[in-house]
Design an enzyme around this catalytic site. Structure first.
Site, mmCIF file in Angstrom:
data_model
loop_
_atom_site.group_PDB
_atom_site.id
_atom_site.type_symbol
_atom_site.label_atom_id
_atom_site.label_comp_id
_atom_site.label_asym_id
_atom_site.label_seq_id
_atom_site.Cartn_x
_atom_site.Cartn_y
_atom_site.Cartn_z
ATOM 1 N N HIS A 1 0.942 -0.925 0.202
ATOM 2 C CA HIS A 1 0.083 -0.117 -0.273
ATOM 3 C C HIS A 1 0.704 0.971 0.400
ATOM 4 O O HIS A 1 1.275 1.476 0.543
ATOM 5 C CB HIS A 1 -0.643 -0.167 1.241
ATOM 6 N N HIS B 1 -10.068 1.815 4.019
ATOM 7 C CA HIS B 1 -9.475 0.566 4.122
ATOM 8 C C HIS B 1 -8.284 1.264 5.873
ATOM 9 O O HIS B 1 -7.310 1.987 6.313
ATOM 10 C CB HIS B 1 -8.556 0.217 3.120
#
Length: 226
Positions: free
Chosen positions: A22, A44
């Site tokens: 990420h 998220h």
């Protein structure tokens, strides 16, 4: 140190490299700064971490650009987030939706059909008659195996939904009512999802053979192509 606890000299240099799938904070900040959207939705990660990210993004981006219009949201699961769209489109209301003339500021619900650079809004029940788009009925049921106790089931459901416990008679009545309602069709089409649109209307003087129609300015909302 070794696994036995002994200390050994290390004749090399060590560099720590942060590698994750990420984007890190700097990449996220640079991405938002490059696009400069009005809305950023963080969906998220852990709740506390998202709040920290929201705080830091707000602080750093607004510090560099005080006039930046930025709204950062961290919604809970199943929460609704409304985004105001700046685009304006003009669409015709036809068929049963045109039976009642909407007023300025009214909310009109229906399907928005896009064809040949023109937009038409209509009730889902009029889709087949007014267009050449296909429609069908979808009936769906879901069975989820659950081996734990009823109390655990209620506990897990309450973490996501508002759960109201019913006595057996009320539960049977609710199931019967749901079965009756399931007989109504859930109409789907390849045109567009049903949406609510805030409209500014103008009187359309032409009377269509299939019913009166109204022209309107659509404030926001997207339309799928036919």
């Amino acid at each position: 140190p070794t696994m036995s606890g002994n200390q050994l000299p290390m004749n090399m240099s060590v560099t720590n490299v942060s590698f994750v799938a990420h984007a890190d904070y700097r990449e996220t900040k640079d991405f938002v700064d490059l696009l400069r959207p009005k809305d950023v939705i963080l969906v998220h990660g852990e709740r506390d971490k998202m709040l920290i990210l929201k705080r830091d993004l707000t602080r750093d981006l607004l510090a560099a650009q005080p006039d930046l219009k930025l709204r950062i949201s961290t919604p809970e699961n199943t929460a609704t987030v409304r985004i105001e769209m700046s685009g304006r489109k003009v669409a015709r209301i036809i068929k049963s939706l045109a039976e009642t003339q909407p007023q300025d500021g009214d909310i009109v619900s229906g399907l928005m059909v896009h064809k040949d650079f023109k937009y038409t809004m209509l009730d889902p029940v009029d889709l087949v008659q007014a267009t050449n788009l296909p429609s069908w009925t979808v009936e769906q049921s879901l069975t989820v195996p659950f081996a734990l106790s009823d109390e655990m089931l209620v506990y897990f459901l309450r973490r996501v939904f508002d759960v109201t416990l019913l006595d057996p008679d009320e539960a049977a009545a609710a199931v019967k009512s749901a079965n009756l309602q399931s007989s109504s069709s859930l109409s789907s089409s390849s045109s567009a999802p049903q949406q609510q649109t805030k409209v500014k209307t103008e009187k359309n003087q032409d009377k269509k053979a299939n019913g009166d129609s109204s022209a309107m300015e659509v404030e926001g909302g997207a339309a799928a192509g036919a």
